[in-house]
Design an enzyme around this catalytic site. Structure first.
Site, mmCIF file in Angstrom:
data_model
loop_
_atom_site.group_PDB
_atom_site.id
_atom_site.type_symbol
_atom_site.label_atom_id
_atom_site.label_comp_id
_atom_site.label_asym_id
_atom_site.label_seq_id
_atom_site.Cartn_x
_atom_site.Cartn_y
_atom_site.Cartn_z
ATOM 1 N N SER A 204 36.075 62.234 50.033
ATOM 2 C CA SER A 204 35.725 61.286 50.957
ATOM 3 C C SER A 204 36.777 61.145 52.065
ATOM 4 C CB SER A 204 35.440 59.902 50.366
ATOM 5 O OG SER A 204 36.799 59.417 49.935
ATOM 6 N N ASP B 213 32.350 64.122 51.800
ATOM 7 C CA ASP B 213 31.518 63.271 51.539
ATOM 8 C C ASP B 213 31.551 62.093 52.449
ATOM 9 O OD1 ASP B 213 29.547 61.766 49.673
ATOM 10 O OD2 ASP B 213 31.157 60.828 48.762
ATOM 11 N N ASN C 287 31.069 59.438 41.211
ATOM 12 C CA ASN C 287 32.554 58.961 41.388
ATOM 13 C C ASN C 287 33.061 58.005 40.632
ATOM 14 O OD1 ASN C 287 35.179 58.996 42.769
ATOM 15 N ND2 ASN C 287 34.479 57.831 44.219
#
Length: 287
Positions: free
Chosen positions: A50, A85, A231
């Site tokens: 991320s 992401d 996640n």
């Protein structure tokens, strides 16, 4: 095995009615644990950062180098996709420049026409370098590293327009959320997923895969979902195993405080979760 893009892998998954897991990394332990699960099951895998993880780990170039060198040092032979992401426009461009093999441009918070135009730009930039692109239409509920979504259902016509940009996979809101699912969660909207899958041949992505019951995930896969993001479950498993180690006083025995020992139970817990999800997703072994 060198790091690859996701085009052939996810196209085959859509055609074969199975999915490939996408798992977020946060540090070296996460990276090794996820790659170990892929190697032990002999299945392809997508590892992703991320924007928050990228910042925490020291930048996207460092993240990419970490994955590349870990693949090499562990002797990983299965296909590995390195993915951004929920990247914004700037992050997606940076990861394309750095050399990620796949990026997600998340423009759900923009006016639709701006999301569409920026998606086109990212597709052009990425495809020129043989990099896969994921886009999003209809926000994913919950919050992940500051990316907040209301959990709205994807509009089919908007999804068709985003798919027409040439994206390689498409994240669509179908009632899924990031983080822990509340007790009153109503489940995935399969009717909307059926509508989307009937109109779009692009592999579809299910975000917020942590906490969705196995039977719902597998039904979504049967209807066209080819990539499932996980996640939170890895984070929870890591925290639980680490807590048990400390509460049992293991860190006080000998050199149990050594981080290589202290983090080992949590790292193994991540591997166990990833292997279980690979089984859920029906990911076939590499031939």
């Amino acid at each position: 095995m060198s790091i690859v893009n996701g085009n052939e892998i996810f196209a085959a998954a859509r055609k074969g009615h199975y999915a490939v897991g996408a798992f977020n990394i946060n540090n070296l332990e996460w990276t090794r644990s996820i790659l170990a699960a892929a190697q032990e099951t002999n299945t392809p895998i997508l590892v992703q950062t991320s924007m928050g993880a990228g910042k925490y780990m020291g930048g996207y170039e460092l993240c990419l180098n970490l994955v590349q060198q870990t693949v090499k040092s562990m002797g990983i032979t299965v296909p590995v996709i390195m993915h951004l992401d929920h990247g914004n426009y700037e992050a997606a461009k940076e990861c394309i420049e750095v050399g990620y093999t796949s990026v997600m441009f998340d423009g759900h918070d923009l006016p639709f026409e701006e999301n569409l135009e920026k998606t086109k730009e990212i597709v052009a930039l990425a495809h020129a370098k043989n990099i896969s692109v994921e886009a999003e239409v209809g926000s994913i509920g919950g919050e992940e590293d500051g990316i907040i979504g209301e959990g709205e259902l994807a509009d089919v016509e908007e999804a068709k327009k985003i798919a027409a940009t040439g994206v390689d996979y498409l994240a669509c809101g179908i009632g899924n959320i990031h983080g822990k699912y509340p007790a009153n969660w109503k489940g995935l909207h399969f009717d909307r997923l059926k509508e989307l899958a009937a109109e779009i041949s692009t592999p579809l992505v299910l975000h917020g895969g942590s906490g969705i019951p196995k039977e719902q995930i597998q039904k979504a896969i049967s209807l066209g979902v080819s990539k499932v993001n996980v996640n939170t479950e890895c984070q929870l498993a890591f925290a639980d195993a680490t807590r048990k180690y400390i509460e049992a006083g293991k860190d006080l025995e000998g050199k149990g405080y050594d981080p290589r020992k202290l983090l080992a139970p949590g790292a193994q817990a991540i591997t166990d979760v990833v292997k279980e999800r690979i089984d859920w997703f029906g990911t076939p072994s590499v031939k």
